[in-house]
Design a protein around this motif. Structure first.
Motif, PDB file in Angstrom:
ATOM      1  N   LEU A  37       0.800  -1.219   0.000  1.00 10.10           N
ATOM      2  CA  LEU A  37       0.000   0.000   0.000  1.00 10.10           C
ATOM      3  C   LEU A  37       0.838   1.276   0.000  1.00 10.10           C
ATOM      4  N   ALA A  38       0.295   2.269  -0.688  1.00 11.96           N
ATOM      5  CA  ALA A  38       0.729   3.658  -0.542  1.00 11.96           C
ATOM      6  C   ALA A  38      -0.403   4.385   0.177  1.00 11.96           C
ATOM      7  N   LEU A  39      -0.069   5.175   1.164  1.00 12.60           N
ATOM      8  CA  LEU A  39      -1.069   5.906   1.943  1.00 12.60           C
ATOM      9  C   LEU A  39      -0.817   7.405   1.816  1.00 12.60           C
ATOM     10  N   THR A  40      -1.860   8.182   2.062  1.00 10.14           N
ATOM     11  CA  THR A  40      -1.699   9.633   2.092  1.00 10.14           C
ATOM     12  C   THR A  40      -2.152  10.190   3.433  1.00 10.14           C
ATOM     13  N   TYR A  41      -1.654  11.374   3.735  1.00 12.64           N
ATOM     14  CA  TYR A  41      -2.123  12.129   4.896  1.00 12.64           C
ATOM     15  C   TYR A  41      -2.451  13.538   4.421  1.00 12.64           C
ATOM     16  N   LEU A  42      -3.354  14.201   5.127  1.00  7.19           N
ATOM     17  CA  LEU A  42      -3.843  15.495   4.653  1.00  7.19           C
ATOM     18  C   LEU A  42      -2.823  16.611   4.815  1.00  7.19           C
ATOM     19  N   ASN A  43      -2.250  16.724   6.019  1.00  6.92           N
ATOM     20  CA  ASN A  43      -1.340  17.840   6.309  1.00  6.92           C
ATOM     21  C   ASN A  43      -0.494  17.514   7.536  1.00  6.92           C
ATOM     22  N   SER A  44       0.256  18.495   7.995  1.00  3.59           N
ATOM     23  CA  SER A  44       1.157  18.264   9.131  1.00  3.59           C
ATOM     24  C   SER A  44       0.404  17.945  10.412  1.00  3.59           C
ATOM     25  N   ASP A  45      -0.833  18.407  10.533  1.00  4.11           N
ATOM     26  CA  ASP A  45      -1.628  18.094  11.725  1.00  4.11           C
ATOM     27  C   ASP A  45      -2.036  16.623  11.751  1.00  4.11           C
ATOM     28  N   SER A  46      -2.336  16.062  10.591  1.00  2.00           N
ATOM     29  CA  SER A  46      -2.788  14.671  10.539  1.00  2.00           C
ATOM     30  C   SER A  46      -1.630  13.676  10.476  1.00  2.00           C
ATOM     31  N   TYR A  47      -0.462  14.138  10.067  1.00  2.00           N
ATOM     32  CA  TYR A  47       0.682  13.239   9.891  1.00  2.00           C
ATOM     33  C   TYR A  47       0.989  12.388  11.131  1.00  2.00           C
ATOM     34  N   PRO A  48       1.029  12.967  12.352  1.00  2.00           N
ATOM     35  CA  PRO A  48       1.348  12.146  13.527  1.00  2.00           C
ATOM     36  C   PRO A  48       0.343  11.027  13.783  1.00  2.00           C
ATOM     37  N   LYS A  51       1.072   8.372  10.454  1.00  2.00           N
ATOM     38  CA  LYS A  51       2.386   7.725  10.352  1.00  2.00           C
ATOM     39  C   LYS A  51       2.449   6.390  11.091  1.00  2.00           C
ATOM     40  N   PRO A  52       1.978   6.296  12.354  1.00  2.00           N
ATOM     41  CA  PRO A  52       2.024   4.990  13.030  1.00  2.00           C
ATOM     42  C   PRO A  52       1.177   3.933  12.329  1.00  2.00           C
ATOM     43  N   LEU A  53       0.089   4.358  11.694  1.00  2.00           N
ATOM     44  CA  LEU A  53      -0.756   3.410  10.974  1.00  2.00           C
ATOM     45  C   LEU A  53      -0.050   2.913   9.721  1.00  2.00           C
ATOM     46  N   ALA A  54       0.666   3.810   9.056  1.00  2.00           N
ATOM     47  CA  ALA A  54       1.438   3.414   7.885  1.00  2.00           C
ATOM     48  C   ALA A  54       2.507   2.387   8.266  1.00  2.00           C
ATOM     49  N   GLU A  55       3.124   2.600   9.425  1.00  2.00           N
ATOM     50  CA  GLU A  55       4.130   1.648   9.904  1.00  2.00           C
ATOM     51  C   GLU A  55       3.482   0.303  10.230  1.00  2.00           C
ATOM     52  N   ARG A  56       2.304   0.346  10.829  1.00  2.00           N
ATOM     53  CA  ARG A  56       1.587  -0.879  11.172  1.00  2.00           C
ATOM     54  C   ARG A  56       1.223  -1.670   9.917  1.00  2.00           C
ATOM     55  N   LEU A  57       0.966  -0.946   8.837  1.00  2.00           N
ATOM     56  CA  LEU A  57       0.568  -1.575   7.581  1.00  2.00           C
ATOM     57  C   LEU A  57       1.748  -1.858   6.651  1.00  2.00           C
ATOM     58  N   ASP A  58       2.958  -1.583   7.135  1.00  2.00           N
ATOM     59  CA  ASP A  58       4.170  -1.777   6.330  1.00  2.00           C
ATOM     60  C   ASP A  58       4.088  -1.041   5.000  1.00  2.00           C
ATOM     61  N   ALA A  59       3.479   0.135   5.008  1.00  2.00           N
ATOM     62  CA  ALA A  59       3.307   0.907   3.773  1.00  2.00           C
ATOM     63  C   ALA A  59       4.632   1.581   3.403  1.00  2.00           C
ATOM     64  N   PRO A  60       5.183   1.268   2.239  1.00  2.00           N
ATOM     65  CA  PRO A  60       6.461   1.878   1.853  1.00  2.00           C
ATOM     66  C   PRO A  60       6.348   3.338   1.428  1.00  2.00           C
ATOM     67  N   LEU A  61       5.123   3.778   1.120  1.00  2.00           N
ATOM     68  CA  LEU A  61       4.924   5.162   0.693  1.00  2.00           C
ATOM     69  C   LEU A  61       3.872   5.838   1.569  1.00  2.00           C
ATOM     70  N   LEU A  62       4.232   6.967   2.142  1.00  2.00           N
ATOM     71  CA  LEU A  62       3.303   7.807   2.904  1.00  2.00           C
ATOM     72  C   LEU A  62       3.482   9.223   2.386  1.00  2.00           C
ATOM     73  N   LEU A  63       2.458   9.736   1.698  1.00  2.00           N
ATOM     74  CA  LEU A  63       2.609  10.961   0.932  1.00  2.00           C
ATOM     75  C   LEU A  63       1.539  11.983   1.300  1.00  2.00           C
ATOM     76  N   ALA A  64       1.898  13.253   1.267  1.00  2.00           N
ATOM     77  CA  ALA A  64       0.943  14.333   1.531  1.00  2.00           C
ATOM     78  C   ALA A  64      -0.026  14.464   0.365  1.00  2.00           C
ATOM     79  N   GLN A  72      -0.445  18.659  -5.730  1.00  2.00           N
ATOM     80  CA  GLN A  72      -0.112  17.673  -4.701  1.00  2.00           C
ATOM     81  C   GLN A  72      -0.603  16.272  -5.062  1.00  2.00           C
ATOM     82  N   LEU A  73      -1.814  16.163  -5.594  1.00  2.00           N
ATOM     83  CA  LEU A  73      -2.304  14.858  -6.028  1.00  2.00           C
ATOM     84  C   LEU A  73      -1.431  14.315  -7.161  1.00  2.00           C
TER      85      LEU A  73
END
Length: 256
Positions: A37-48, A51-64, A72-73
């Motif tokens: 999976l590649a995951l996205t986050y909305l902004n710096s407020d949502s990133y924290p 990020k832990p969910l992306a790690e839990r899912l072993d997602a190699p890509l986490l993008l704004a 941005q899209l």
């Protein structure tokens, strides 16, 4: 639930805000079924929170990814292109309307509020389809998230009713337009789930209680149950299905 239904497939999940998000429930099942999976986050407020969910899912890509920020899209898809070179499925689980317009009657919503809601909740899915098409070289699947308020009037759903109706119509048109490329398109229509986005709706707790009383099993759907349906739809097992509004609401949509 674990298995290999999606082994070898690569997917993009847009719309995770926290672990209670429908998008996260879907991503969790996608990963259990073997997808990368590649995951996205909305902004710096949502990133924290993401990020832990992306790690839990072993997602190699986490993008704004904020649809309101030009480019941005496109940058998300460019990164996927450069990293994977292809894409098998995308889940779009994003909806937004300005609070003052969301809590007003449709009659009273502003032009600006209507345009914003339609752009971020509906046209963004069209933009995703356009970006996905060249990466789905062997076909693929696009999923949006809707709600029964698109079909019938649901108290306090207000502006989002017409917006979700437009989204469901968009799903059908995209399904036909992209069929020749073997790209399938569906909308998931879950019953009410207590997510961060849903908390913006007026009297949402009352809606959940009403649905719980009316459905035959007196239970609300979970994000994992939505994820199980989503995993089937993006799999090769569902390659003959497209253009559907897939209800997952314990039968609520069948009740008069």
């Amino acid at each position: 639930m674990t298995g290999a239904l999606l082994r070898g497939k690569k997917g993009l999940v847009i719309g995770i805000a926290n672990e209670h998000s429908i998008a996260y429930g879907c991503a969790h099942v996608f990963r259990e079924m073997g997808a990368t999976l590649a995951l996205t986050y909305l902004n710096s407020d949502s990133y924290p929170y993401v990020k832990p969910l992306a790690e839990r899912l072993d997602a190699p890509l986490l993008l704004a990814c904020d649809f309101r920020i030009p480019g941005q899209l496109e940058a998300v898809f460019e990164k996927i292109k450069n990293t994977w070179g292809e894409l098998d499925f995308v889940l779009h689980s994003v909806a937004y309307a300005p609070r003052e317009d969301l809590h007003a009657r449709v009659t009273d919503c502003s032009k600006e509020g209507f345009s914003t809601a339609m752009d971020l909740s509906c046209h963004s899915f069209i933009r995703i389809a356009k970006q996905s098409e060249p990466l789905m070289k062997k076909g693929g699947c696009l999923l949006a998230v809707s709600f029964y308020g698109a079909e019938k009037v649901v108290k306090h759903y207000n502006l989002m009713g017409p917006v979700k109706a437009a989204l469901e119509s968009t799903v059908r048109y995209l399904a036909i337009e992209l069929a020749s490329q073997n790209i399938r398109v569906h909308a998931l229509s879950p019953g009410p789930i207590k997510t961060r986005a849903a908390s913006g709706l007026d009297r949402f707790d009352e809606l959940m209680e009403m649905v719980k009383k009316r459905v035959p099993n007196h239970k609300l759907v979970t994000i994992e149950e939505v994820g199980s349906l989503a995993a089937f739809l993006v799999s090769d097992a569902a390659k003959s299905l497209t253009g559907n509004i897939e209800y997952i609401d314990g039968g609520y949509h069948t009740l008069g």
